[in-house]
Design an enzyme around this catalytic site. Structure first.
Site, PDB file in Angstrom:
ATOM      1  N   SER A 128      10.593  -0.418  -3.600  1.00  3.90           N
ATOM      2  CA  SER A 128       9.667  -1.200  -2.738  1.00  3.90           C
ATOM      3  C   SER A 128       9.811  -1.068  -1.150  1.00  3.90           C
ATOM      4  O   SER A 128      10.902  -0.713  -0.775  1.00  3.90           O
ATOM      5  CB  SER A 128       9.683  -2.632  -3.108  1.00  3.90           C
ATOM      6  OG  SER A 128       8.666  -3.444  -2.553  1.00  3.90           O
ATOM      7  N   LYS A 182      10.302  -4.574 -10.901  1.00  2.00           N
ATOM      8  CA  LYS A 182       9.463  -3.934  -9.636  1.00  2.00           C
ATOM      9  C   LYS A 182       8.083  -4.419  -9.818  1.00  2.00           C
ATOM     10  O   LYS A 182       7.315  -4.883  -8.895  1.00  2.00           O
ATOM     11  CB  LYS A 182       9.681  -2.617  -9.600  1.00  2.00           C
ATOM     12  CG  LYS A 182       8.620  -1.769  -8.724  1.00  2.00           C
ATOM     13  CD  LYS A 182       8.900  -2.072  -7.257  1.00  2.00           C
ATOM     14  CE  LYS A 182       7.844  -1.666  -6.170  1.00  2.00           C
ATOM     15  NZ  LYS A 182       6.915  -0.871  -6.315  1.00  2.00           N
ATOM     16  N   HIS A 185       7.540  -7.971  -8.941  1.00  2.00           N
ATOM     17  CA  HIS A 185       7.744  -8.362  -7.651  1.00  2.00           C
ATOM     18  C   HIS A 185       6.330  -7.833  -7.076  1.00  2.00           C
ATOM     19  O   HIS A 185       5.727  -8.545  -6.350  1.00  2.00           O
ATOM     20  CB  HIS A 185       8.671  -7.167  -7.090  1.00  2.00           C
ATOM     21  CG  HIS A 185       8.492  -6.704  -5.618  1.00  2.00           C
ATOM     22  ND1 HIS A 185       7.462  -5.626  -5.148  1.00  2.00           N
ATOM     23  CD2 HIS A 185       9.204  -6.912  -4.574  1.00  2.00           C
ATOM     24  CE1 HIS A 185       7.663  -5.755  -3.914  1.00  2.00           C
ATOM     25  NE2 HIS A 185       8.589  -6.266  -3.427  1.00  2.00           N
ATOM     26  N   ASN A 186       5.605  -6.624  -7.621  1.00  2.00           N
ATOM     27  CA  ASN A 186       4.215  -6.399  -6.987  1.00  2.00           C
ATOM     28  C   ASN A 186       3.422  -7.666  -7.515  1.00  2.00           C
ATOM     29  O   ASN A 186       2.331  -7.908  -6.806  1.00  2.00           O
ATOM     30  CB  ASN A 186       3.824  -5.242  -7.611  1.00  2.00           C
ATOM     31  CG  ASN A 186       4.594  -3.965  -7.007  1.00  2.00           C
ATOM     32  OD1 ASN A 186       5.613  -4.002  -6.484  1.00  2.00           O
ATOM     33  ND2 ASN A 186       3.866  -2.767  -7.103  1.00  2.00           N
ATOM     34  N   GLU A 189       3.448 -10.076  -4.941  1.00  6.00           N
ATOM     35  CA  GLU A 189       3.141  -9.693  -4.000  1.00  6.00           C
ATOM     36  C   GLU A 189       1.379  -9.957  -3.899  1.00  6.00           C
ATOM     37  O   GLU A 189       0.686 -10.463  -2.821  1.00  6.00           O
ATOM     38  CB  GLU A 189       3.277  -8.072  -3.682  1.00  6.00           C
ATOM     39  CG  GLU A 189       2.692  -7.301  -2.348  1.00  6.00           C
ATOM     40  CD  GLU A 189       3.128  -5.962  -2.608  1.00  6.00           C
ATOM     41  OE1 GLU A 189       4.130  -5.518  -2.692  1.00  6.00           O
ATOM     42  OE2 GLU A 189       2.135  -5.211  -2.216  1.00  6.00           O
TER      43      GLU A 189
END
Ligand code: NDP
Length: 476
Positions: A128, A182, A185-186, A189
């Site tokens: 990231s 990940k 995480h996105n 976001e």
């Protein structure tokens, strides 16, 4: 063979990651399907470190010391499979293939299985921080075997971002654990950006502030609990003036938000796991809605009266309410994301340490924020916590902000300003908090038309009422 690691796929991400690795003193073999990208890298940046360039995949593989570690940084999906298929026949037992692209975690599960059968290690590596992070220190989430991490870890930890002397790189767990976190995480976001966008909309449409004034508000917020890359960047973007028209830049950008898929994947997986990630889901749907330009145009024509809304009697108080609502909603969005990580980890037996994720997201990545220190501490105090929301620091933040949160959502509803992430986070909070939920009625209805049975509050067991008969209750 003299390279300690190899990297194929030299578009923006791969090129910057290769430079980062070389700058940290590792000899790196580089390759790209289209040779020009490889030679351009050597021409422009060859003096930044020790690069070994190869035109063919065969020469590339031969230039790497065994057991080899090879990072693939190509387009996710079929291109990644094509590169793996081309590489595998050239490799030897014990070599490590690392996919640094944004793979769907189920692809990583499949690839890891296939390569294991051939005696190869497959590592799914979430990276990231975009191209800037790749060059100067990304946040790296590694999924793979202990053996693979033993070899890769020192290199990756040396190139990752660092916060308080701790590298933002962790061995998340086996196989697809890294790509899974990940993905989440996105998703977080997406929620974070949607909450920021809703805050901006309220400050502009309800409080009547201009973009440059809102930039100032965001700068002030960035001095407090909300301090983060995204808040800081929002101030930069809102302050920017379009060179052609002289208008605020945000007014010349078309209001259609695109997506590459990681938010959608997060929500799809959350549905499978049964984890309510309402903030992420609303953020993803809000992007979809923005793209339905024909429906929006049609609706604008038919529903063309703006609700009056109550006048704002204290603008400064409202701005502060929005800050509190943003923080409380953000706490919810992160709590939901961490719930999904825990559920995914349980489902796949990954043993992910959520506190370690908060630790490595403090730097390098897009959601880096001071706030993550609080999450890290919460997991350090209580590794098996039920929900982040009820840990002392966050419980306090949400409790203190709750009245402001309600006022903001009520004001938004009155003014006809959509705040799906604010509203759904508040609804989630109230849903968790309330003693009685109308789920009782849903379960009763299910028993009525589908004989799906129900549990009772006063007795153990499973029951069914003979709705079509004498309304007697039987225990089943
Ligand atoms: P792209 O996703 O645009 O991919 C371009 C690269 O893929 C080029 O090197 C291209 O080679 C190669 N490629 C495409 N198809 C094939 C194929 N069939 N065989 C061999 N090589 C192929 O590049 P990015 O640098 O943007 O991203 C790389 C990866 O990193 C992606 O998986 C992306 O999702 C991920 N990622 C991207 C981030 C970003 O901010 N951009 C952030 C984090 C991860 P050629 O030059 O020959 O066309």
């Amino acid at each position: 063979a003299r390279a300690t690691i190899g990297l194929t796929g030299l578009a923006v991400m791969g090129r910057n990651l290769a430079r980062n690795i070389a700058r940290h003193g590792h000899t790196i073999a580089v390759h790209n399907r289209t040779t020009a990208k490889m030679t351009a890298l050597l021409d422009e940046f060859g003096d930044e470190g020790d690069f070994v360039g190869s035109e063919s995949l065969e020469d590339f593989v031969a230039s790497i010391q065994q057991p080899r570690a090879i990072v693939i940084m190509v387009k996710a999906g079929e291109p990644t499979d094509a590169v793996i298929d081309a590489l595998v026949p050239l490799l030897d037992e014990g070599d490590i293939v690392v996919d640094g692209g944004n793979a769907h975690f189920t692809d990583t599960l499949r690839r890891e299985q296939a390569l294991k059968e051939k005696g190869l290690h497959f590592v799914g590596m979430g990276v990231s921080g975009g191209e800037e992070g790749a060059l100067n220190g990304p946040s790296i989430m590694v999924g793979g075997s202990d053996d693979a991490y033993e070899k890769l870890g020192p290199i990756l930890e040396s190139i990752a971002a660092e916060v308080d002397g701790t590298p933002c790189c962790a061995h998340v767990g086996p196989d697809a654990a890294g790509h899974f976190v990940k993905m989440v995480h996105n998703g977080i976001e997406y929620a974070d950006m949607q909450l920021i966008a809703e805050s901006y909309d309220l400050l502009r449409s309800v409080a009547g502030l201009e973009p440059a004034e809102i930039a100032q508000v965001f700068r002030e917020w960035n001095d407090g609990d909300l301090e983060s890359f995204l808040i800081e960047t929002t101030a930069v973007v809102l302050d920017h003036t379009d060179a052609i028209t002289g208008k605020p830049f945000v007014d010349v950008v078309k209001d259609v938000a695109e997506q590459k898929g990681t938010g959608r994947w997060t929500v799809q997986n959350a549905l499978d796991l049964g984890v309510p990630v309402t903030g992420i889901a609303e953020a993803t749907f809000a992007r979809s809605l923005s793209g339905h330009t024909e429906q929006r145009a049609a609706a604008r024509k038919v529903f063309d009266t703006e609700p009056e809304g109550a006048p704002l009697d204290d603008r400064d108080a409202f701005v502060d309410d929005v800050r509190a609502a943003l923080y409380a909603s953000k706490v919810v969005a992160y709590a939901q994301g961490f719930d999904q990580i825990a559920a995914g980890s349980d489902e796949h037996g990954w043993g992910v340490d959520p506190g370690a994720m908060a630790t490595i997201w403090r730097g390098g990545c897009i959601i880096r924020a001071q706030f993550l220190d609080r999450i890290k501490e919460a997991y350090a105090d209580e590794p098996d916590l039920t929900t982040l929301l009820t840990t002392p620091y966050f419980a306090n933040a949400v409790t203190e902000g709750a009245d402001a949160w309600r006022r903001v959502v009520a004001t938004a509803v009155g003014a006809g300003v959509p705040t799906p992430a604010f509203s759904s986070s508040l609804a989630y909070f109230d849903g968790l908090r309330r003693e009685h939920l109308p789920a009782a009625l849903i379960q009763a209805l299910r028993d009525n038309f589908g004989a799906h049975t129900y549990a009772r509050v006063d007795r153990d067991g499973t029951f069914h009422t003979a709705w079509a008969g004498d309304l007697s209750e039987v225990e089943s």
